[in-house]
Scaffold this motif. Structure first.
Motif, mmCIF file in Angstrom:
data_model
loop_
_atom_site.group_PDB
_atom_site.id
_atom_site.type_symbol
_atom_site.label_atom_id
_atom_site.label_comp_id
_atom_site.label_asym_id
_atom_site.label_seq_id
_atom_site.Cartn_x
_atom_site.Cartn_y
_atom_site.Cartn_z
ATOM 1 N N GLU A 136 -3.417 -7.695 3.729
ATOM 2 C CA GLU A 136 -2.398 -6.679 3.499
ATOM 3 C C GLU A 136 -3.004 -5.347 3.914
ATOM 4 O O GLU A 136 -3.977 -4.887 3.311
ATOM 5 N N VAL A 137 -2.429 -4.746 4.966
ATOM 6 C CA VAL A 137 -3.046 -3.609 5.647
ATOM 7 C C VAL A 137 -2.012 -2.511 5.882
ATOM 8 O O VAL A 137 -0.878 -2.802 6.261
ATOM 9 N N GLU A 138 -2.429 -1.266 5.707
ATOM 10 C CA GLU A 138 -1.578 -0.144 6.087
ATOM 11 C C GLU A 138 -1.657 0.009 7.607
ATOM 12 O O GLU A 138 -2.747 -0.014 8.188
ATOM 13 N N ALA A 139 -0.510 0.186 8.256
ATOM 14 C CA ALA A 139 -0.465 0.298 9.714
ATOM 15 C C ALA A 139 -1.332 1.455 10.225
ATOM 16 O O ALA A 139 -1.894 1.380 11.319
ATOM 17 N N GLU A 140 -1.467 2.508 9.421
ATOM 18 C CA GLU A 140 -2.264 3.671 9.822
ATOM 19 C C GLU A 140 -3.769 3.447 9.705
ATOM 20 O O GLU A 140 -4.565 4.255 10.166
ATOM 21 N N ASN A 141 -4.166 2.366 9.056
ATOM 22 C CA ASN A 141 -5.587 2.065 8.898
ATOM 23 C C ASN A 141 -6.062 1.319 10.155
ATOM 24 O O ASN A 141 -6.121 0.097 10.201
ATOM 25 N N ALA A 146 -7.503 -3.367 13.479
ATOM 26 C CA ALA A 146 -8.392 -3.937 14.500
ATOM 27 C C ALA A 146 -9.088 -5.192 13.986
ATOM 28 O O ALA A 146 -9.221 -6.178 14.725
ATOM 29 N N VAL A 147 -9.526 -5.190 12.718
ATOM 30 C CA VAL A 147 -10.152 -6.376 12.134
ATOM 31 C C VAL A 147 -9.152 -7.531 12.112
ATOM 32 O O VAL A 147 -9.480 -8.660 12.477
ATOM 33 N N ALA A 148 -7.922 -7.251 11.694
ATOM 34 C CA ALA A 148 -6.891 -8.295 11.634
ATOM 35 C C ALA A 148 -6.686 -8.911 13.021
ATOM 36 O O ALA A 148 -6.679 -10.140 13.173
ATOM 37 N N ALA A 149 -6.533 -8.072 14.029
ATOM 38 C CA ALA A 149 -6.300 -8.573 15.381
ATOM 39 C C ALA A 149 -7.520 -9.325 15.914
ATOM 40 O O ALA A 149 -7.378 -10.409 16.502
ATOM 41 N N ASP A 157 6.525 -11.570 9.847
ATOM 42 C CA ASP A 157 7.858 -10.994 9.701
ATOM 43 C C ASP A 157 8.299 -11.169 8.248
ATOM 44 O O ASP A 157 9.142 -12.012 7.924
ATOM 45 N N VAL A 158 7.685 -10.371 7.383
ATOM 46 C CA VAL A 158 8.008 -10.383 5.956
ATOM 47 C C VAL A 158 8.215 -8.932 5.509
ATOM 48 O O VAL A 158 7.761 -8.008 6.196
ATOM 49 N N PRO A 159 8.885 -8.727 4.389
ATOM 50 C CA PRO A 159 9.101 -7.345 3.937
ATOM 51 C C PRO A 159 7.784 -6.600 3.719
ATOM 52 O O PRO A 159 6.772 -7.183 3.308
ATOM 53 N N LEU A 160 7.813 -5.302 4.008
ATOM 54 C CA LEU A 160 6.663 -4.442 3.739
ATOM 55 C C LEU A 160 6.460 -4.347 2.230
ATOM 56 O O LEU A 160 7.414 -4.455 1.454
ATOM 57 N N ILE A 161 5.221 -4.141 1.825
ATOM 58 C CA ILE A 161 4.888 -3.974 0.416
ATOM 59 C C ILE A 161 4.713 -2.480 0.179
ATOM 60 O O ILE A 161 3.834 -1.856 0.787
ATOM 61 N N GLN A 162 5.549 -1.922 -0.677
ATOM 62 C CA GLN A 162 5.472 -0.495 -0.953
ATOM 63 C C GLN A 162 5.023 -0.276 -2.384
ATOM 64 O O GLN A 162 5.378 -1.028 -3.276
ATOM 65 N N GLY A 163 4.215 0.753 -2.556
ATOM 66 C CA GLY A 163 3.732 1.067 -3.886
ATOM 67 C C GLY A 163 3.058 2.414 -3.918
ATOM 68 O O GLY A 163 3.153 3.203 -2.970
ATOM 69 N N GLN A 164 2.366 2.635 -5.005
ATOM 70 C CA GLN A 164 1.612 3.871 -5.170
ATOM 71 C C GLN A 164 0.287 3.524 -5.822
ATOM 72 O O GLN A 164 0.230 2.698 -6.738
ATOM 73 N N PRO A 169 1.502 7.313 -2.085
ATOM 74 C CA PRO A 169 2.300 6.154 -1.706
ATOM 75 C C PRO A 169 1.601 5.359 -0.600
ATOM 76 O O PRO A 169 0.829 5.917 0.184
ATOM 77 N N PHE A 170 1.867 4.059 -0.564
ATOM 78 C CA PHE A 170 1.354 3.224 0.518
ATOM 79 C C PHE A 170 2.417 2.230 0.930
ATOM 80 O O PHE A 170 3.326 1.913 0.162
ATOM 81 N N VAL A 171 2.289 1.765 2.167
ATOM 82 C CA VAL A 171 3.152 0.727 2.711
ATOM 83 C C VAL A 171 2.238 -0.262 3.420
ATOM 84 O O VAL A 171 1.513 0.111 4.355
ATOM 85 N N LEU A 172 2.236 -1.503 2.948
ATOM 86 C CA LEU A 172 1.347 -2.523 3.505
ATOM 87 C C LEU A 172 2.119 -3.496 4.389
ATOM 88 O O LEU A 172 3.197 -3.961 4.027
ATOM 89 N N GLN A 173 1.516 -3.805 5.523
ATOM 90 C CA GLN A 173 1.987 -4.892 6.371
ATOM 91 C C GLN A 173 1.225 -6.140 5.950
ATOM 92 O O GLN A 173 0.085 -6.053 5.500
ATOM 93 N N THR A 174 1.846 -7.295 6.136
ATOM 94 C CA THR A 174 1.179 -8.554 5.838
ATOM 95 C C THR A 174 0.856 -9.259 7.155
ATOM 96 O O THR A 174 1.731 -9.482 7.986
ATOM 97 N N TRP A 175 -0.419 -9.554 7.329
ATOM 98 C CA TRP A 175 -0.929 -10.285 8.485
ATOM 99 C C TRP A 175 -1.325 -11.671 8.012
ATOM 100 O O TRP A 175 -1.866 -11.817 6.911
ATOM 101 N N GLY A 176 -1.087 -12.700 8.816
ATOM 102 C CA GLY A 176 -1.398 -14.067 8.414
ATOM 103 C C GLY A 176 -2.240 -14.791 9.439
ATOM 104 O O GLY A 176 -2.157 -14.534 10.637
#
Length: 180
Positions: A136-141, A146-149, A157-164, A169-176
């Motif tokens: 679970e990675v922030e797109a801006e990180n 780069a590590v994920a790739a 293709d899953v919903p973003l995870i939003q929180g604080q 605030p943060f928004v996480l992408q999920t990589w699998g």
């Protein structure tokens, strides 16, 4: 821990790809602030900040508790079983088996995070029998993207995870990464 999840071993050491991932020990307490008390770690991770020797003790105790509960493994990243250079995590969560990591600022640029992620993913596939691991990675990180790739993860293709966390605030992408 779910009734179908196997317990984690009381002691662990994973080797491969030029790394020894090992349990945190009492001897690591003095080194932990140098690894984790840094603005990048404070910003991108849930690790407490400032991170001092008291925080190190709390983290070591919590790592042991989470392992005993069967939810999370926190291992020191080393090249030889000696001095810790960072940490890799495996967490059983409702959204999947998640891997996370933090590398001390003085040890970046050596591929430690990617190698630790690959080794922990192999453990999850081979020993735990999971079908997919996630990051679970922030797109801006950019470093974590780069590590994920680099490690073969793909953006899911899953919903973003939003929180604080820590007042921001943060928004996480999920990589699998699927089992080979």
């Amino acid at each position: 821990m779910s009734s179908t999840a196997a317990p984690f071993p009381a002691r662990m050491e994973l080797t491969g790809d030029g790394l020894v991932l090992r349990d945190w020990t009492e001897q690591d307490l003095a080194a932990m602030p140098e690894l984790f008390d840094h603005p990048d770690i404070a910003y991108w991770t849930p690790i407490v900040s400032p991170f001092d020797e008291k925080a190190a003790r709390v983290r070591l105790d919590r790592a042991r508790q989470l392992r005993a509960e069967g939810t999370t493994i926190l291992l020191a990243i080393t090249t030889d079983g000696g001095a810790p250079l960072g940490e890799v995590m495996l967490r059983r969560a409702p959204e999947g088996t998640e891997i996370g990591y933090a590398v001390g600022p003085a040890h970046r640029g050596q591929g430690l995070a990617a190698r630790a992620v690959r080794r922990m993913a192999a453990y999850a596939f081979e020993e735990l029998g999971v079908e997919r691991v996630i990051l679970e990675v922030e797109a801006e990180n950019a470093s974590s993207v780069a590590v994920a790739a680099k490690t073969g993860f793909r953006l899911l293709d899953v919903p973003l995870i939003q929180g604080q966390e820590k007042g921001r605030p943060f928004v996480l992408q999920t990589w699998g990464l699927d089992r080979p």
